[in-house]
Design a protein around this motif. Sequence first.
Motif, mmCIF file in Angstrom:
data_model
loop_
_atom_site.group_PDB
_atom_site.id
_atom_site.type_symbol
_atom_site.label_atom_id
_atom_site.label_comp_id
_atom_site.label_asym_id
_atom_site.label_seq_id
_atom_site.Cartn_x
_atom_site.Cartn_y
_atom_site.Cartn_z
ATOM 1 N N ILE A 88 5.852 3.369 -23.726
ATOM 2 C CA ILE A 88 4.565 3.028 -24.331
ATOM 3 C C ILE A 88 4.745 2.645 -25.796
ATOM 4 N N LEU A 89 5.650 3.323 -26.474
ATOM 5 C CA LEU A 89 5.901 3.013 -27.885
ATOM 6 C C LEU A 89 6.456 1.615 -28.055
ATOM 7 N N MET A 90 7.305 1.178 -27.138
ATOM 8 C CA MET A 90 7.842 -0.175 -27.200
ATOM 9 C C MET A 90 6.727 -1.203 -27.074
ATOM 10 N N ILE A 91 5.845 -1.019 -26.113
ATOM 11 C CA ILE A 91 4.732 -1.954 -25.929
ATOM 12 C C ILE A 91 3.811 -1.932 -27.140
ATOM 13 N N PHE A 92 3.564 -0.743 -27.663
ATOM 14 C CA PHE A 92 2.724 -0.602 -28.857
ATOM 15 C C PHE A 92 3.287 -1.411 -30.026
ATOM 16 N N LEU A 93 4.579 -1.289 -30.280
ATOM 17 C CA LEU A 93 5.183 -1.968 -31.420
ATOM 18 C C LEU A 93 5.191 -3.484 -31.241
ATOM 19 N N ILE A 94 5.320 -3.943 -30.012
ATOM 20 C CA ILE A 94 5.317 -5.380 -29.766
ATOM 21 C C ILE A 94 3.946 -5.980 -30.071
ATOM 22 N N ILE A 95 2.882 -5.255 -29.727
ATOM 23 C CA ILE A 95 1.535 -5.802 -29.863
ATOM 24 C C ILE A 95 0.948 -5.553 -31.242
ATOM 25 N N SER A 126 0.815 -1.221 0.000
ATOM 26 C CA SER A 126 0.000 0.000 0.000
ATOM 27 C C SER A 126 0.843 1.263 0.000
ATOM 28 N N SER A 127 2.018 1.208 0.624
ATOM 29 C CA SER A 127 2.847 2.407 0.737
ATOM 30 C C SER A 127 3.809 2.593 -0.431
ATOM 31 N N THR A 128 4.213 1.496 -1.080
ATOM 32 C CA THR A 128 5.254 1.587 -2.109
ATOM 33 C C THR A 128 4.871 0.885 -3.407
ATOM 34 N N LEU A 129 4.610 -0.404 -3.299
ATOM 35 C CA LEU A 129 4.431 -1.214 -4.500
ATOM 36 C C LEU A 129 3.185 -0.841 -5.296
ATOM 37 N N ALA A 130 2.152 -0.370 -4.637
ATOM 38 C CA ALA A 130 0.924 -0.025 -5.345
ATOM 39 C C ALA A 130 1.167 1.064 -6.383
ATOM 40 N N VAL A 131 1.995 2.050 -6.034
ATOM 41 C CA VAL A 131 2.296 3.134 -6.972
ATOM 42 C C VAL A 131 3.050 2.603 -8.180
ATOM 43 N N HIS A 132 4.053 1.749 -7.949
ATOM 44 C CA HIS A 132 4.829 1.177 -9.050
ATOM 45 C C HIS A 132 3.946 0.290 -9.939
ATOM 46 N N THR A 133 3.062 -0.465 -9.314
ATOM 47 C CA THR A 133 2.143 -1.311 -10.088
ATOM 48 C C THR A 133 1.226 -0.458 -10.949
ATOM 49 N N PHE A 134 0.747 0.644 -10.407
ATOM 50 C CA PHE A 134 -0.137 1.544 -11.150
ATOM 51 C C PHE A 134 0.563 2.096 -12.397
ATOM 52 N N PHE A 135 1.815 2.499 -12.264
ATOM 53 C CA PHE A 135 2.550 3.036 -13.403
ATOM 54 C C PHE A 135 2.777 1.957 -14.470
ATOM 55 N N SER A 136 3.168 0.762 -14.045
ATOM 56 C CA SER A 136 3.403 -0.314 -15.009
ATOM 57 C C SER A 136 2.119 -0.690 -15.734
ATOM 58 N N LEU A 137 1.034 -0.798 -14.984
ATOM 59 C CA LEU A 137 -0.249 -1.141 -15.593
ATOM 60 C C LEU A 137 -0.705 -0.049 -16.553
ATOM 61 N N GLY A 138 -0.465 1.201 -16.196
ATOM 62 C CA GLY A 138 -0.841 2.305 -17.077
ATOM 63 C C GLY A 138 -0.085 2.270 -18.395
ATOM 64 N N ARG A 139 1.200 1.943 -18.340
ATOM 65 C CA ARG A 139 1.991 1.857 -19.572
ATOM 66 C C ARG A 139 1.520 0.712 -20.458
ATOM 67 N N ILE A 140 1.214 -0.422 -19.840
ATOM 68 C CA ILE A 140 0.713 -1.556 -20.619
ATOM 69 C C ILE A 140 -0.638 -1.210 -21.235
ATOM 70 N N ALA A 141 -1.515 -0.610 -20.459
ATOM 71 C CA ALA A 141 -2.848 -0.264 -20.957
ATOM 72 C C ALA A 141 -2.767 0.735 -22.100
ATOM 73 N N ALA A 142 -1.884 1.732 -21.988
ATOM 74 C CA ALA A 142 -1.749 2.732 -23.044
ATOM 75 C C ALA A 142 -1.204 2.100 -24.327
ATOM 76 N N GLY A 143 -0.165 1.287 -24.187
ATOM 77 C CA GLY A 143 0.395 0.629 -25.373
ATOM 78 C C GLY A 143 -0.602 -0.296 -26.024
ATOM 79 N N LEU A 144 -1.346 -1.048 -25.214
ATOM 80 C CA LEU A 144 -2.353 -1.960 -25.751
ATOM 81 C C LEU A 144 -3.483 -1.193 -26.425
ATOM 82 N N PHE A 145 -3.906 -0.097 -25.820
ATOM 83 C CA PHE A 145 -5.002 0.700 -26.380
ATOM 84 C C PHE A 145 -4.651 1.203 -27.781
ATOM 85 N N PHE A 146 -3.487 1.808 -27.926
ATOM 86 C CA PHE A 146 -3.087 2.335 -29.231
ATOM 87 C C PHE A 146 -2.852 1.217 -30.235
ATOM 88 N N ALA A 147 -2.305 0.085 -29.771
ATOM 89 C CA ALA A 147 -2.063 -1.037 -30.677
ATOM 90 C C ALA A 147 -3.374 -1.599 -31.218
#
Length: 246
Positions: free
Chosen positions: A119-126, A46-67
């Motif tokens: 995000i561009l890297m994830i986009f190109l992979i998908i 709750s104090s640390t990992l949640a923030v890092h998880t949110f950022f990683s999930l956001g990058r995956i979601a953005a790359g997937l959305f555009f792909a």
Amino acid sequence: MKHTLFTYVGAAAILFFLWQMVSLALDLPIVPSPCKVLLCLHQIFSSTLAVHTFFSLGRIAAGLFFAVCIGYPFGIFMGYTNIADRMFAPFVYLLYPVPKIALLPIFMLLAGVGEISKILMIFLIIVFQVVIAVRDAVRSIPQETYIPLLSLGASPFAIFHHILWPASLPKFITAVRVAMATAISVLFFTETFGSQHGLGCFIMDAWLRVNYLEMYAGIVVLSLLGLSLFSLLDLLEARFCRWQYK
């Protein structure tokens, strides 16, 4: 649904048991017991990992959305129109085999080490897997399938809704599922460069600080993130591709 949950719990229990056995056999700080890792995860999530998880999930979601927004209609266009396929297939075949991770230095030089390059890297992979899978699905539709709708004067939207969408959806979901694993792996690598947030950044930082409990906690969360995304795709497939489960 209950059966699937039971199998996941059973698989997790077996993995944790094997992990515990390896930890006891080696008796090294680098392989802590899963109980200690889970306790650490509970304390810092709750104090640390949640923030890092949110950022990683956001990058995956953005790359997937555009792909999906670009790759799916482009795949439909290439599969339905022979001229478009002949024009664009050579570009897709030339660019798709290029290891996307090799392009990371170029993206970082052009777009910086911030969110855009990741995000561009994830986009190109998908996106290339989506384009090829959807195009092949549409091309495999027999021409006789279109005749009843065309004879009734169906609009392009009706053809898409009744033929192209149901025919391409299973392969589309499969392509996203296959690409997702690679995208998560590449995301971990990209987050080690110029990032202050993200699971990759957190895991590498814990490793450099020789904090193996936090390092394993980050790995567990990254695995759970991947499991959640795969489970979501399975649910979408079960919901929109019901004919495959009959």
